[in-house]
Design a protein around this motif. Structure first.
Motif, mmCIF file in Angstrom:
data_model
loop_
_atom_site.group_PDB
_atom_site.id
_atom_site.type_symbol
_atom_site.label_atom_id
_atom_site.label_comp_id
_atom_site.label_asym_id
_atom_site.label_seq_id
_atom_site.Cartn_x
_atom_site.Cartn_y
_atom_site.Cartn_z
ATOM 1 N N ASN A 1 0.798 -1.225 0.000
ATOM 2 C CA ASN A 1 0.000 0.000 0.000
ATOM 3 C C ASN A 1 0.835 1.281 0.000
ATOM 4 O O ASN A 1 0.278 2.373 0.029
ATOM 5 C CB ASN A 1 -0.928 -0.002 1.216
ATOM 6 N N VAL A 2 2.155 1.153 -0.030
ATOM 7 C CA VAL A 2 3.019 2.339 -0.068
ATOM 8 C C VAL A 2 2.961 2.956 -1.458
ATOM 9 O O VAL A 2 3.120 2.270 -2.473
ATOM 10 C CB VAL A 2 4.465 1.976 0.296
ATOM 11 N N THR A 3 2.731 4.267 -1.513
ATOM 12 C CA THR A 3 2.617 4.987 -2.782
ATOM 13 C C THR A 3 3.850 5.837 -3.066
ATOM 14 O O THR A 3 4.692 6.065 -2.186
ATOM 15 C CB THR A 3 1.391 5.913 -2.771
ATOM 16 N N LEU A 4 3.920 6.334 -4.299
ATOM 17 C CA LEU A 4 4.982 7.283 -4.631
ATOM 18 C C LEU A 4 4.902 8.512 -3.733
ATOM 19 O O LEU A 4 5.928 9.056 -3.317
ATOM 20 C CB LEU A 4 4.873 7.725 -6.099
ATOM 21 N N LYS A 5 3.687 8.936 -3.433
ATOM 22 C CA LYS A 5 3.529 10.108 -2.576
ATOM 23 C C LYS A 5 4.100 9.848 -1.190
ATOM 24 O O LYS A 5 4.721 10.740 -0.588
ATOM 25 C CB LYS A 5 2.054 10.500 -2.471
ATOM 26 N N ASN A 6 3.931 8.647 -0.671
ATOM 27 C CA ASN A 6 4.544 8.309 0.614
ATOM 28 C C ASN A 6 6.061 8.429 0.545
ATOM 29 O O ASN A 6 6.700 8.917 1.492
ATOM 30 C CB ASN A 6 4.176 6.888 1.036
ATOM 31 N N MET A 7 6.633 8.002 -0.565
ATOM 32 C CA MET A 7 8.089 8.096 -0.719
ATOM 33 C C MET A 7 8.536 9.550 -0.804
ATOM 34 O O MET A 7 9.566 9.938 -0.236
ATOM 35 C CB MET A 7 8.537 7.332 -1.973
ATOM 36 N N LEU A 8 7.762 10.363 -1.502
ATOM 37 C CA LEU A 8 8.120 11.771 -1.687
ATOM 38 C C LEU A 8 7.962 12.589 -0.409
ATOM 39 O O LEU A 8 8.664 13.586 -0.210
ATOM 40 C CB LEU A 8 7.250 12.387 -2.791
#
Length: 323
Positions: free
Chosen positions: A94-101
């Motif tokens: 469930n980890v998104t690109l937005k979470n990474m950013l």
């Protein structure tokens, strides 16, 4: 800056910020001050550490603008369909690109990151994926200095079909007149330590798989950093060319998460403050943008432990000269 204030600034730097190698100040897009220290010149290139993260943010924005990446709400694992998730470890799904950013992805390691294993790993993206997730809560700020951001490099490669450096050169560096010449691969600890001390290496560090580091590893000049800051202050325009959309700049330089322990707001790999935003790296490497005063300050510095805060230097010794 008038001569007296410049002299005071340089004395302050020599006395309290002795690892500084160069400063560039742009006011309304014009060079107001440019000075080099420790024998460095306009051509000296410094490892800018976590400033690299903000450059990755720019590249993600460009990839979005060009349609390589559809949206940052997409799941990280959509870009790595071959990655096998262990039974019971569903958080990573469930980890998104937005979470990474926004540094709101959880990791399995708690307090002591396995840096030695990371540096000696041949595949930093897989190494980061193996540590992503765990029992932590998605959405809680967790600053990942080195292990984690490389996943974004892997996504850029999968999405664009180019290496990160090739994509950056074509779409960001060359339009701005920035030269990053080489892929840098370390064979031992000594090579890496020499790189951290160097002032004449032009390049971007990769792992053995050829993926460029996303949280560190890029060398730039102070003027290179100032150009990136000015690009953002210009709303993504550079010499009548839209390099990155103003929408991405506006979205990525406002608060999306916060490091509560230090009360620091965070955007998309940019630190946010009341006057604008900044890219910050170890040693005091900084791209600082004051949107109200139309001011860009870039500082390059060699690594020292517990480096003094450059934002304080800028606010106390530089900004008052531009009232």
């Amino acid at each position: 800056m008038d001569g007296i204030k410049a002299e005071e600034l340089e004395q302050k730097i020599n006395d309290e910020y002795g690892n500084t190698t160069g400063i560039v100040i742009l006011k309304d897009g014009i060079v107001s001050y440019e000075k080099y220290f420790k024998g460095c010149t306009t051509d000296s290139r410094i490892h800018v550490y976590s400033v690299t993260k903000s450059v990755i943010s720019v590249l993600i924005g460009i990839a979005l603008d060009k349609g390589y990446i559809k949206n940052i709400e997409g799941k990280v694992l959509d870009y790595f369909p071959e990655y096998k998730v262990n039974r019971g470890e569903d958080t990573i799904r469930n980890v998104t690109l937005k979470n990474m950013l926004t540094m709101t992805a959880p990791y399995k390691y708690r307090f002591f990151a396995p840096y030695v294993k990371y540096f000696t790993s041949s595949d930093w993206v897989k190494f980061a994926l193996d540590l992503l997730g765990g029992r932590g809560k998605i959405g809680t700020f967790r600053y990942a200095p080195l292990i984690g951001p490389d996943i974004l490099s892997g996504i850029l490669v999968r999405a664009t079909g180019q290496s990160v450096l090739d994509f950056a050169a074509e779409n960001l560096f060359e339009p701005l007149g920035i030269k990053v010449e080489n892929n840098l691969l370390f064979h031992d600890k000594e090579e890496q330590m020499a790189f951290n001390r160097s002032t004449d290496i032009s390049g971007w560090v990769t792992d053995s798989a050829g993926i460029h580091a996303a949280g560190w590893g890029l060398t730039l000049t102070p003027m290179d950093m100032a150009k990136i800051g000015q690009l953002y202050l210009n709303g993504g325009m550079w010499e009548d060319r839209q390099i990155v959309s103003s929408k991405w700049i506006d979205e990525s330089t406002v608060e999306h998460s916060r490091w509560k322990r230090r009360n620091l707001p965070y955007g998309y790999l940019w630190w946010v403050n009341e006057d604008g935003y900044a890219a910050m790296g170890d040693g005091g490497n900084t791209i600082y943008v004051n949107t109200k005063k139309k001011l860009v300050v870039s500082i390059a510095a060699l690594f020292v432990p517990r480096a003094r805060d450059r934002i304080e230097l800028i606010k106390k010794n530089i900004e008052p000269a531009f009232e």
